[in-house]
Design an enzyme around this catalytic site. Structure first.
Site, PDB file in Angstrom:
ATOM      1  N   CYS A  66       0.814  -1.211   0.000  1.00 10.29           N
ATOM      2  CA  CYS A  66       0.000   0.000   0.000  1.00 10.29           C
ATOM      3  C   CYS A  66       0.850   1.265   0.000  1.00 10.29           C
ATOM      4  O   CYS A  66       1.884   1.341   0.659  1.00 10.29           O
ATOM      5  CB  CYS A  66      -0.902   0.010   1.222  1.00 10.29           C
ATOM      6  SG  CYS A  66      -1.959  -1.426   1.316  1.00 10.29           S
ATOM      7  N   GLY A 108      -1.828   0.230   6.656  1.00  9.68           N
ATOM      8  CA  GLY A 108      -1.724  -0.358   7.994  1.00  9.68           C
ATOM      9  C   GLY A 108      -2.870  -1.324   8.220  1.00  9.68           C
ATOM     10  O   GLY A 108      -3.551  -1.746   7.275  1.00  9.68           O
ATOM     11  N   LYS A 123       6.996  -5.642  -3.182  1.00 10.82           N
ATOM     12  CA  LYS A 123       8.406  -5.297  -2.975  1.00 10.82           C
ATOM     13  C   LYS A 123       8.642  -4.747  -1.576  1.00 10.82           C
ATOM     14  O   LYS A 123       9.687  -4.955  -0.983  1.00 10.82           O
ATOM     15  CB  LYS A 123       8.829  -4.267  -4.031  1.00 10.82           C
ATOM     16  CG  LYS A 123      10.313  -3.918  -4.026  1.00 10.82           C
ATOM     17  CD  LYS A 123      11.127  -5.079  -4.523  1.00 10.82           C
ATOM     18  CE  LYS A 123      12.625  -4.857  -4.408  1.00 10.82           C
ATOM     19  NZ  LYS A 123      13.361  -6.145  -4.417  1.00 10.82           N
TER      20      LYS A 123
HETATM   21  C1  AGP Z   1      12.808 -11.321  -1.188  1.00  7.79           C
HETATM   22  O1  AGP Z   1      13.017 -11.887  -2.436  1.00  7.79           O
HETATM   23  C2  AGP Z   1      11.413 -11.215  -0.804  1.00  7.79           C
HETATM   24  N1  AGP Z   1      10.683 -10.437  -1.738  1.00  7.79           N
HETATM   25  C3  AGP Z   1      11.124 -10.877   0.648  1.00  7.79           C
HETATM   26  O2  AGP Z   1      11.397 -12.029   1.371  1.00  7.79           O
HETATM   27  C4  AGP Z   1      11.878  -9.706   1.284  1.00  7.79           C
HETATM   28  O3  AGP Z   1      13.223 -10.021   1.410  1.00  7.79           O
HETATM   29  C5  AGP Z   1      11.273  -9.405   2.667  1.00  7.79           C
HETATM   30  O4  AGP Z   1       9.946  -9.024   2.511  1.00  7.79           O
HETATM   31  C6  AGP Z   1      12.040  -8.332   3.413  1.00  7.79           C
HETATM   32  O5  AGP Z   1      12.028  -7.122   2.725  1.00  7.79           O
HETATM   33  P1  AGP Z   1      13.027  -5.976   3.101  1.00  7.79           P
HETATM   34  O6  AGP Z   1      14.401  -6.447   2.784  1.00  7.79           O
HETATM   35  O7  AGP Z   1      12.608  -4.810   2.282  1.00  7.79           O
HETATM   36  O8  AGP Z   1      12.883  -5.727   4.576  1.00  7.79           O
END
Ligand code: AGP
Length: 600
Positions: free
Chosen positions: A2, A104, A595
């Site tokens: 979001c 949230g 992402k």
């Molecule tokens: C990684 O390929 C994933 N998309 C996911 O596990 C990601 O690493 C996780 O959500 C943590 O994200 P961040 O590194 O932005 O904290």
């Protein structure tokens, strides 16, 4: 995940909202919407389960100049309620004059909904966020919008970044609690966003809302804060803007980002390498000495933390623990602990929530992130940026490698600074790390050549095992995660020594078993146990292996001393991508994933 943008301008606000939403697209979303004041003071709402561009076409079909100069926009990643237009934000109150967007989770939404329905409110969606619109409506009688939002948020339990506007009075109010939100003012107008990147082209500096802040957005903003806080937070300079990289010769961003890893490694070693062996990198952070390290993160970042923790303890004896951020409640942190929080985005809600809980005590927090100005960067006591450059593919590739190398440099430098690593030895290790770009380039080449046939041969397999020993096991964990998120096949990783204690039961004729073969002791035995049962062994190792990504080194155990066979991860990234493409999956936007994971 979001994203929010809101603004007031002297020209129609819709083009700003749409451009801001496009800048938030990389986070991942499944619906999008805007609400603007219409020409006749009505709230005009447009929502779509398609892309921002689709919404933009619909806005252009309207008469943009007649649309208002105040509005809000949102990209939604479904948590409560299916992906549908009716569940897309913004949401209205019963009168249709209020519109809200929310990031949230409202934890007491069910109780509030029941209460509001009892008071006669009608709901138009299944989402938790809509209760906010009706709460504000209830509190609105005779109150300013700012006061009504204050009163409404008093009833909420959970986390929120909110933007609320009233199309009949042109009031715009934002509020935040455990979900990031920034505001900024410029000649273009007055803006709020969940990520400064969304509004960066139009502002020079910005302010960050603290938990509990409620702000009226206009030329003379009213800022309501918790007791004890100064009337307004400090102004921060806008971070440098990243232009969305173009694909040039690559078929997808994941391919491009895999390919960029040697360049990223070279950049990190140029930036950090010279400050390792004299301990300066660590000293410049101004953090206190530590006796143990806690690595905190989620997903791939947690995997990077696990690899770093293992190399720290095996090489220096300094104890470590790894905490899954969403499981922080089970953590216990002793005195003289350094918390190294890893997150490529720096916006991961589970990480931020873990840090805001009291469960980590007063341990100093070092953020290792690709986005220094992120919420994590602001929360931490010190920050080291990973310098991987923008990563668009949802699957982390180059940011993992960057976390690994950056974390290794920090750890080596800290050990020198605290007198537990000889500077001469540290300089040798930095010399080894300088070879990382070449090792990664060779791993990419070897993997690109060997993997397509393997992907083809394993495309029918319902699941995969990933094995390794020591550091190799830590890298195998990341390989399994990559394959799972991209191909939607199950993939589990184990230390190879655990095979006989359970997972060997999964192996039958043709079961693909990916082994990070750094020639660790006893790995050959594990491999033969799989082969004896007809498993298809995919060996990532030196010459003669299925994927000869680890090159031809003289050391008995392949890989850089200290770090182990980190370049094996490249082979597993390439395997996950190839298999996903063979199966017709979108490698840049795997289903259901985002992402930036901004809800917990
Ligand atoms: C990684 O390929 C994933 N998309 C996911 O596990 C990601 O690493 C996780 O959500 C943590 O994200 P961040 O590194 O932005 O904290």
């Amino acid at each position: 995940m979001c994203g929010i943008i809101a603004g007031v301008s002297s020209t129609p606000i819709a083009p700003y909202l749409l451009e801001g939403l496009e800048r938030l697209e990389y986070r991942g979303y499944d619906s999008v919407g805007i609400a603007v004041a219409g020409g006749s003071h009505l709230v005009m709402r447009l929502r779509s389960t398609k892309r921002v561009k689709d919404l933009g076409r619909r806005v252009r079909d309207l008469d943009v100049p007649r649309l208002g100069t105040i509005g809000i926009g949102h990209t939604r990643w479904a948590t409560h309620g299916e992906v549908s237009t009716r569940n897309a934000h913004p949401h209205n109150d019963c009168t249709g004059r209020l519109a809200i967007v929310h990031n949230g989770v409202i934890e007491n939404a069910a109780e509030l909904r029941e209460l509001l329905v009892g008071l006669g409110h009608g709901f138009g969606s299944d989402v938790d966020s809509e209760v906010v619109a009706h709460l504000v409506e209830e509190a609105r009688a005779g109150s300013s919008l700012l006061d009504a939002v204050r009163e409404a948020t008093d009833a909420l339990v959970g986390s929120w970044a909110l933007a609320v506007f009233d199309g009949t009075t042109d009031e715009l109010v934002v509020a935040s609690h455990q979900s990031p939100l920034v505001v900024a003012h410029s000649v273009h107008g007055h803006f709020a966003a969940s990520d400064i990147g969304a509004i960066a082209p139009w502002v020079e500096d910005f302010q960050v809302l603290e938990d509990g802040d409620v702000v009226e957005i206009n030329a003379s903003p009213r800022w309501h804060r918790r007791e004890g806080l100064p009337p307004e937070p400090e102004l921060r300079a806008r971070p440098p803007m990243h232009v969305q990289p173009s694909l040039v010769v690559h078929a997808d961003y994941m391919s491009k980002e895999i390919e960029e890893q040697p360049e990223v490694a070279a950049r990190i070693m140029t930036e950090l390498g010279p400050r390792v062996a004299d301990g300066e990198l660590w000293r410049s952070l101004g953090l206190p000495d530590f006796a143990r390290v806690t690595f905190l993160g989620c997903g791939t970042s947690l995997n990077a933390g696990r690899a770093l923790g293992q190399l720290l303890t095996r090489n220096s004896g300094v104890p470590h623990q790894c905490i899954v951020a969403s499981e922080v409640a089970t953590a216990s942190v002793e005195d003289k602990t350094l918390v190294m929080a890893l997150s490529q985005s720096g916006e991961t809600a589970d990480v931020l929530r873990a840090l805001s809980s009291n469960l980590l005590g007063s341990a100093p927090v070092l953020a290792v992130t690709n986005v220094g100005h992120s919420a994590l960067g602001r929360r931490a006591d010190a920050v080291v940026e990973c310098s991987a450059g923008p990563e668009i593919g949802v699957a982390a590739t180059k940011t993992y490698m960057a976390q690994l190398l950056t974390g290794t440099c920090i750890i080596l430098s800290a050990l020198v600074a605290r007198g537990t690593l000889d500077p001469v030895r540290a300089a040798q290790l930095v010399g080894d790390l300088q070879r990382a770009p070449d090792l990664l380039a060779q791993a990419i080449g070897a993997s690109r050549r060997a993997v397509p046939a393997i992907a083809e041969a394993t495309s029918e397999a319902p699941g995969f095992l990933f094995l390794g020993r020591g550091a190799g096991w830590r890298f195998a964990e990341e390989g399994a995660l990559k394959l799972t998120e991209l191909t939607y096949r199950w993939a589990v990783s184990y230390p190879a020594g655990e095979l006989k204690h359970g997972p060997l039961a999964l192996v039958e004729r043709g079961t693909p078993v990916v082994v990070v073969d750094d020639q660790a002791r006893r790995l050959a035995v594990d491999i033969s146990e799989v082969a004896a049962r007809g498993g298809r062994v995919v060996r990532i190792g030196g010459p003669g292996s299925t994927i000869p990504a680890l090159g031809n080194r003289e050391a008995t155990v392949l890989g850089i001393p200290w770090c182990g066979p980190f370049e094996s991860v490249v082979a597993m990234q390439v395997l996950a991508r190839e298999l996903a493409l063979t199966l017709g999956c979108d490698v840049d936007k795997p289903r259901n994933l985002a992402k930036s994971v901004t809800v917990h």
